[in-house]
Scaffold this motif. Structure first.
Motif, mmCIF file in Angstrom:
data_model
loop_
_atom_site.group_PDB
_atom_site.id
_atom_site.type_symbol
_atom_site.label_atom_id
_atom_site.label_comp_id
_atom_site.label_asym_id
_atom_site.label_seq_id
_atom_site.Cartn_x
_atom_site.Cartn_y
_atom_site.Cartn_z
ATOM 1 N N ILE A 324 0.838 -1.209 0.000
ATOM 2 C CA ILE A 324 0.000 0.000 0.000
ATOM 3 C C ILE A 324 0.871 1.255 0.000
ATOM 4 N N GLN A 325 1.904 1.257 -0.796
ATOM 5 C CA GLN A 325 2.781 2.435 -0.859
ATOM 6 C C GLN A 325 1.978 3.696 -1.182
ATOM 7 N N PRO A 326 2.377 4.852 -0.586
ATOM 8 C CA PRO A 326 3.576 5.080 0.240
ATOM 9 C C PRO A 326 3.397 4.718 1.708
ATOM 10 N N ALA A 327 2.190 4.327 2.118
ATOM 11 C CA ALA A 327 1.985 3.915 3.506
ATOM 12 C C ALA A 327 2.542 2.496 3.699
ATOM 13 N N GLU A 328 2.579 2.049 4.969
ATOM 14 C CA GLU A 328 3.056 0.705 5.281
ATOM 15 C C GLU A 328 1.991 -0.062 6.047
ATOM 16 N N PHE A 329 1.860 -1.330 5.719
ATOM 17 C CA PHE A 329 1.030 -2.237 6.485
ATOM 18 C C PHE A 329 1.858 -2.733 7.665
ATOM 19 N N ARG A 330 1.223 -3.159 8.731
ATOM 20 C CA ARG A 330 1.967 -3.658 9.887
ATOM 21 C C ARG A 330 2.285 -5.137 9.705
ATOM 22 N N VAL A 331 3.541 -5.503 9.973
ATOM 23 C CA VAL A 331 3.989 -6.871 9.745
ATOM 24 C C VAL A 331 3.215 -7.853 10.620
ATOM 25 N N GLY A 332 2.987 -7.483 11.885
ATOM 26 C CA GLY A 332 2.274 -8.378 12.787
ATOM 27 C C GLY A 332 0.864 -8.678 12.329
ATOM 28 N N ILE A 333 0.194 -7.681 11.755
ATOM 29 C CA ILE A 333 -1.153 -7.904 11.233
ATOM 30 C C ILE A 333 -1.105 -8.832 10.023
ATOM 31 N N LEU A 334 -0.120 -8.609 9.155
ATOM 32 C CA LEU A 334 0.002 -9.429 7.951
ATOM 33 C C LEU A 334 0.307 -10.887 8.306
ATOM 34 N N THR A 335 1.226 -11.125 9.235
ATOM 35 C CA THR A 335 1.553 -12.507 9.601
ATOM 36 C C THR A 335 0.351 -13.206 10.235
ATOM 37 N N ALA A 336 -0.482 -12.448 10.957
ATOM 38 C CA ALA A 336 -1.687 -13.042 11.531
ATOM 39 C C ALA A 336 -2.705 -13.371 10.440
ATOM 40 N N PHE A 337 -2.858 -12.465 9.465
ATOM 41 C CA PHE A 337 -3.770 -12.711 8.359
ATOM 42 C C PHE A 337 -3.374 -13.962 7.576
ATOM 43 N N VAL A 338 -2.077 -14.121 7.355
ATOM 44 C CA VAL A 338 -1.588 -15.260 6.585
ATOM 45 C C VAL A 338 -1.469 -16.498 7.460
ATOM 46 N N GLY A 339 -0.936 -16.319 8.665
ATOM 47 C CA GLY A 339 -0.624 -17.456 9.516
ATOM 48 C C GLY A 339 -1.834 -18.178 10.059
ATOM 49 N N ALA A 340 -2.858 -17.441 10.467
ATOM 50 C CA ALA A 340 -4.015 -18.090 11.090
ATOM 51 C C ALA A 340 -4.739 -19.041 10.128
ATOM 52 N N PRO A 341 -5.140 -18.601 8.935
ATOM 53 C CA PRO A 341 -5.801 -19.544 8.014
ATOM 54 C C PRO A 341 -4.902 -20.703 7.594
ATOM 55 N N PHE A 342 -3.618 -20.399 7.372
ATOM 56 C CA PHE A 342 -2.698 -21.448 6.960
ATOM 57 C C PHE A 342 -2.553 -22.496 8.051
ATOM 58 N N PHE A 343 -2.476 -22.040 9.295
ATOM 59 C CA PHE A 343 -2.332 -22.976 10.398
ATOM 60 C C PHE A 343 -3.595 -23.815 10.579
ATOM 61 N N ILE A 344 -4.744 -23.209 10.416
ATOM 62 C CA ILE A 344 -5.994 -23.965 10.496
ATOM 63 C C ILE A 344 -6.034 -25.036 9.414
ATOM 64 N N LEU A 345 -5.572 -24.690 8.206
ATOM 65 C CA LEU A 345 -5.519 -25.659 7.113
ATOM 66 C C LEU A 345 -4.584 -26.809 7.463
ATOM 67 N N LEU A 346 -3.442 -26.494 8.058
ATOM 68 C CA LEU A 346 -2.518 -27.542 8.468
ATOM 69 C C LEU A 346 -3.153 -28.484 9.487
ATOM 70 N N LEU A 347 -3.857 -27.900 10.443
ATOM 71 C CA LEU A 347 -4.505 -28.727 11.467
ATOM 72 C C LEU A 347 -5.533 -29.669 10.854
ATOM 73 N N ILE A 348 -6.297 -29.166 9.887
ATOM 74 C CA ILE A 348 -7.325 -29.992 9.248
ATOM 75 C C ILE A 348 -6.702 -31.124 8.443
ATOM 76 N N LYS A 349 -5.598 -30.816 7.743
ATOM 77 C CA LYS A 349 -4.986 -31.803 6.859
ATOM 78 C C LYS A 349 -4.072 -32.783 7.581
ATOM 79 N N ASN A 350 -3.666 -32.458 8.776
ATOM 80 C CA ASN A 350 -2.678 -33.296 9.467
ATOM 81 C C ASN A 350 -3.147 -33.633 10.869
ATOM 82 N N LYS A 351 -4.225 -34.356 10.971
ATOM 83 C CA LYS A 351 -4.740 -34.774 12.270
ATOM 84 C C LYS A 351 -4.025 -36.053 12.703
ATOM 85 N N ARG A 352 -2.754 -35.895 12.990
ATOM 86 C CA ARG A 352 -1.958 -37.034 13.396
ATOM 87 C C ARG A 352 -0.880 -36.573 14.364
#
Length: 357
Positions: A324-352
C-alpha cells in the motif's frame, strides 16, 4: 503427489548431517533470494543487479558503477531493516520449536510463558511515560526488560514450593499473560495523548519500520547467542520429549537442561519483541510446518526453524512495506492474516501425532 511423499520419506531416512546440509542449503538460498528482492523493492526501485553490485563492492570486488543514492538507501535504510527482520524471524523460529518440544504441544509458541506480554507492557510504559521520545533506544530496552521480567516471574511461580512443574509453568503463563494484557489495556484507556496512543497501537501491531544498525547491535548478539545454546541442547530436547525418566537414563540433567532452554528461548523472544513489537504466528506456524515436512528431530528442526523464520519475516515485511505504498502495512497484522488460516488448514490436513521420533 506420490513422488513427493516418497521424496519426503527418503529425506527423513537420511543421516542428520545430510539432512542439515541439504535442508539448510535450500532455506539459506531462500533467505538470500528473498533478501535480494526485498532490497530492490520500495519507493526507490533498485534493480537486483545493482543490489548485487553494491553487495560485491562492500567486500572489495570491482563492479560497474552504480548510484550513490542507491547505495545509501540499501546501506542505511533497507539492509539494517532486513537484518533485524531476519534476526527476529530466527529468534521466533527457534524459540517456537523449543517451546513446542518442551511442552510436547504443537500449539505452543514463544509467548506462552508471558514473554510477549511482558515486552508489550515494557514498551507501552516507555511510550506512555514519554521516554521513547527522549531516547530512541528506551523503547527496545524497556521492552526487553519487561519480556525478561515476565519470563522470570512465570518461572518463579512455577518453582514455588521447591517443585518445578511444566503444567504449573503453562498455567502461570496464561495467568501472567492475561494480567499483563489487562495492565496494557488500562494504560491505553487512560492515556490522554492521542499521538502516544497511536504509537502504542502501531508498536503492538508489530513492524520493522525505522530499524537501524543500532537495533541490530542490540538484538543480534542476544538472539545469536540464545539460538546457539538451543542448538547445542537439541539432542537433549529430543530425549526430554520421550519423558523425564528416559532422558535421565540417557544422562540428561533434566532440571538444568529444561531451565536453560526456557531461559534461552525467553531471551531470544524478548530480544525480538524489543526491536519489532509483537509479530504473531511466526513462532507457531514456521516450526510446526517444518516439523510436518521434516520430522520432529530437533537437531534438524531448530536450525531449519531459524532460517525458515528469517525468510518468513523478511517476506512478510517486504509485502507489508510495498503493498500500500507510500503507507506501510503492519507486519504483525500481515503474519496473523496469513498465519491463522494457513495454520488452520494444516490442522485440518494433518490430524496425526507429529512427535514420534
Amino acid at each position: 503427489m506420490v513422488a513427493g511423499i516418497q521424496s519426503l520419506r527418503g529425506y527423513r531416512q537420511m543421516g542428520v548431517t545430510t539432512r542439515l546440509v541439504l535442508g539448510m542449503s535450500i532455506l539459506l538460498l531462500l533467505v538470500v533470494v528473498v533478501g535480494l528482492i526485498s532490497l530492490s523493492l520500495g519507493p526507490v526501485d533498485i534493480p537486483i543487479s545493482h543490489v548485487a553490485w553494491i553487495a560485491l563492492s562492500a567486500i572489495g570486488i570491482d563492479v560497474p558503477e552504480f548510484g550513490r543514492t542507491e547505495q545509501l538507501v540499501i546501506d542505511q535504510i533497507r539492509l539494517p531493516r532486513i537484518v533485524v527482520g531476519a534476526a527476529v524471524g530466527m529468534a521466533l523460529g527457534v524459540a517456537g520449536a523449543t517451546m513446542q518440544g518442551l511442552f510436547r504441544n504443537p500449539m505452543a509458541d514463544p509467548g506462552i510463558i508471558g514473554v510477549s506480554a511482558g515486552g508489550a507492557l515494557g514498551a507501552v510504559v516507555a511510550i506512555a511515560a514519554g521516554l521513547a521520545g527522549l531516547f530512541f533506544l528506551a523503547l527496545p530496552v524497556f521492552a526487553f526488560v519487561g519480556a525478561l521480567g515476565a519470563a522470570l516471574l512465570v518461572y518463579g511461580i512455577a518453582v514455588v514450593g521447591g517443585h518445578f512443574s511444566m503444567a504449573t509453568l503453562l498455567l502461570a503463563g496464561v495467568a501472567v499473560n492475561a494480567f499483563l494484557g489487562a495492565i496494557v489495556s488500562a494504560i491505553i484507556i487512560v492515556l490522554p495523548d492521542n499521538e502516544a496512543l497511536r504509537e502504542i497501537l502501531f508498536w503492538l501491531a508489530g513492524g520493522l519500520d525505522s530499524r537501524s544498525w543500532e537495533h541490530v547491535r542490540i538484538a543480534g548478539p542476544l538472539i545469536l547467542g540464545s539460538a546457539a545454546v538451543l542448538l547445542l541442547l537439541a539432542r537433549d530436547l529430543n530425549l526430554l520429549m520421550l519423558g523425564d525418566d528416559e532422558a535421565r537414563s540417557m544422562g540428561v540433567r533434566v532440571g538444568l537442561t529444561r531451565v536453560t532452554m526456557l531461559l534461552a528461548a525467553s531471551l531470544a523472544t524478548g530480544a525480538a519483541v524489543a526491536v519489532s513489537g509483537t509479530i504473531a504466528f511466526v513462532g507457531l506456524v514456521v516450526p510446526h510446518t517444518l516439523r510436518l515436512i521434516l520430522g520432529p528431530d530437533n537437531r534438524v528442526l531448530i536450525p531449519m526453524s531459524a532460517l525458515g523464520g528469517a525468510a518468513f519475516v523478511i517476506l512478510a515485511d517486504t509485502v507489508a512495506r510495498t503493498v500500500i505504498q507510500p503507507a506501510e502495512f503492519r507486519v504483525g497484522i500481515l503474519t496473523a492474516f496469513v498465519g491463522a488460516p494457513f495454520f488452520i488448514l494444516l490442522l485440518i490436513k494433518n490430524k496425526r501425532q507429529v512427535y514420534s521420533l
